[in-house]
Write a protein that holds these residues in place. Structure first.
Motif, PDB file in Angstrom:
ATOM      1  N   SER A 147       0.941  -1.166  -0.011  1.00 16.53           N
ATOM      2  CA  SER A 147      -0.027   0.059   0.134  1.00 16.53           C
ATOM      3  C   SER A 147       0.939   1.236   0.067  1.00 16.53           C
ATOM      4  N   ILE A 148       0.261   2.372   0.016  1.00 13.04           N
ATOM      5  CA  ILE A 148       1.002   3.644   0.000  1.00 13.04           C
ATOM      6  C   ILE A 148       1.674   3.721   1.201  1.00 13.04           C
ATOM      7  N   ASP A 149       1.048   3.320   2.469  1.00  9.77           N
ATOM      8  CA  ASP A 149       1.819   3.451   3.624  1.00  9.77           C
ATOM      9  C   ASP A 149       3.265   2.791   3.496  1.00  9.77           C
ATOM     10  N   ASP A 150       3.504   1.844   2.665  1.00  9.14           N
ATOM     11  CA  ASP A 150       4.668   1.188   2.874  1.00  9.14           C
ATOM     12  C   ASP A 150       5.816   2.146   2.137  1.00  9.14           C
ATOM     13  N   LEU A 151       5.497   2.946   1.580  1.00  3.36           N
ATOM     14  CA  LEU A 151       6.364   3.913   1.045  1.00  3.36           C
ATOM     15  C   LEU A 151       6.763   5.282   1.553  1.00  3.36           C
ATOM     16  N   LYS A 152       6.153   5.312   2.723  1.00  5.09           N
ATOM     17  CA  LYS A 152       6.535   6.500   3.591  1.00  5.09           C
ATOM     18  C   LYS A 152       7.668   6.461   4.583  1.00  5.09           C
ATOM     19  N   GLY A 153       8.552   5.384   4.349  1.00  6.30           N
ATOM     20  CA  GLY A 153       9.888   5.516   5.076  1.00  6.30           C
ATOM     21  C   GLY A 153      11.038   6.233   4.463  1.00  6.30           C
ATOM     22  N   ASP A 154      12.057   6.357   5.115  1.00  4.83           N
ATOM     23  CA  ASP A 154      13.317   7.254   4.786  1.00  4.83           C
ATOM     24  C   ASP A 154      13.863   6.776   3.376  1.00  4.83           C
TER      25      ASP A 154
END
Length: 257
Positions: free
Chosen positions: A121-128
């Motif tokens: 999901s898009i949440d998995d792309l919110k890391g550094d």
């Protein structure tokens, strides 16, 4: 002889002074199957057929004005085109400088990933340090800038460059509209994976200059009539059969409805 010459000059001046009533439609012809060129180099696609139907409804000759996507709004504001039909999202940011018709298509932002990506999901792309490819001037670029502050974002002038970044492992994801992500994954099945359920809902509309309320009303009447007469369904059957089938099997409402 002098009278004939004078009459000729009067006719010539009248012809030169006659206002061109063409409906000048700005669009970027690099976005199949919506706005593109056919094998002979002529404008084709869903947006082109929509423009043809609109011009016919308004009783005006059609003039397609091709340009890069980033130049569409400036061309509209400067009066170089009368309307924009180019799969343009009617965003709040754009509404600050131009008006939009009622929506003619309903879509959203989706994600193209590398084949081996574990993201779900898009949440998995919110890391550094997540590497995101975006097309310049699009709502995908705006959304990433506002919502993924930790990402390393690279903008490109066209979609194929963004897709290549993902396919060759130089970017973790490409954020773009649903149907484009579907199409680019189909073209690169061995190197990419698609998350087609939109994480942001959007709609496309006809761009209209501020203050052109009469034209806006005419376009809205046309869209309502075109939809009621089954025009969008016919365009879907002509240009988007595979996409429609895939999205319906996923339980995702189709873009043209």
């Amino acid at each position: 002889m002098r009278r004939l010459l004078a009459l000729f000059l009067c006719c010539l001046l009248a012809a030169c002074g006659k206002k061109d009533n063409s409906l000048r439609v700005g669009m970027e012809l690099t976005y199949p199957p919506f706005e593109m060129k056919d094998a002979q180099g002529n404008p084709d696609g869903v947006g082109v057929k929509l423009a043809e139907a609109l011009a016919k409804d308004l009783g005006r000759p059609l003039k397609i004005v091709p340009m890069e996507f980033s130049g569409l709004i400036p061309a509209l504001k400067s009066g170089n085109v009368d309307v924009v039909i180019s799969s343009m999202t009617a965003s709040d940011e754009r509404r600050q400088s131009i008006d939009f018709s009622e929506p003619y298509a309903f879509t959203g932002l989706s994600i193209l990933l590398g084949k081996d990506s574990k993201a779900q999901s898009i949440d998995d792309l919110k890391g550094d340090g997540v590497r995101i490819a975006v097309k310049a001037g699009t709502t995908g670029e705006s959304w990433v800038a506002a919502n993924l502050p930790k990402a390393k974002v690279t903008g490109f002038a066209d979609e194929p460059a963004c897709v290549m970044e993902v396919a060759q492992g130089r970017a973790d994801a490409f954020i773009y509209d649903q149907l484009s992500i579907y199409r680019y994954h189909k073209e690169n099945p061995d190197t990419t994976r698609a998350l087609l359920n939109a994480f942001v809902q959007e709609n496309w509309a006809v761009g209209i200059p501020k203050g052109k309320d009469e034209l806006k009303g005419q376009v809205n009447v046309f869209i309502e009539k075109f939809r009621k007469d089954g025009g969008f369904g016919k365009l879907a059957d002509q240009y988007l059969q595979d996409e429609k089938k895939t999205l319906e099997e996923m339980g995702v409402p189709f873009i043209l409805r």
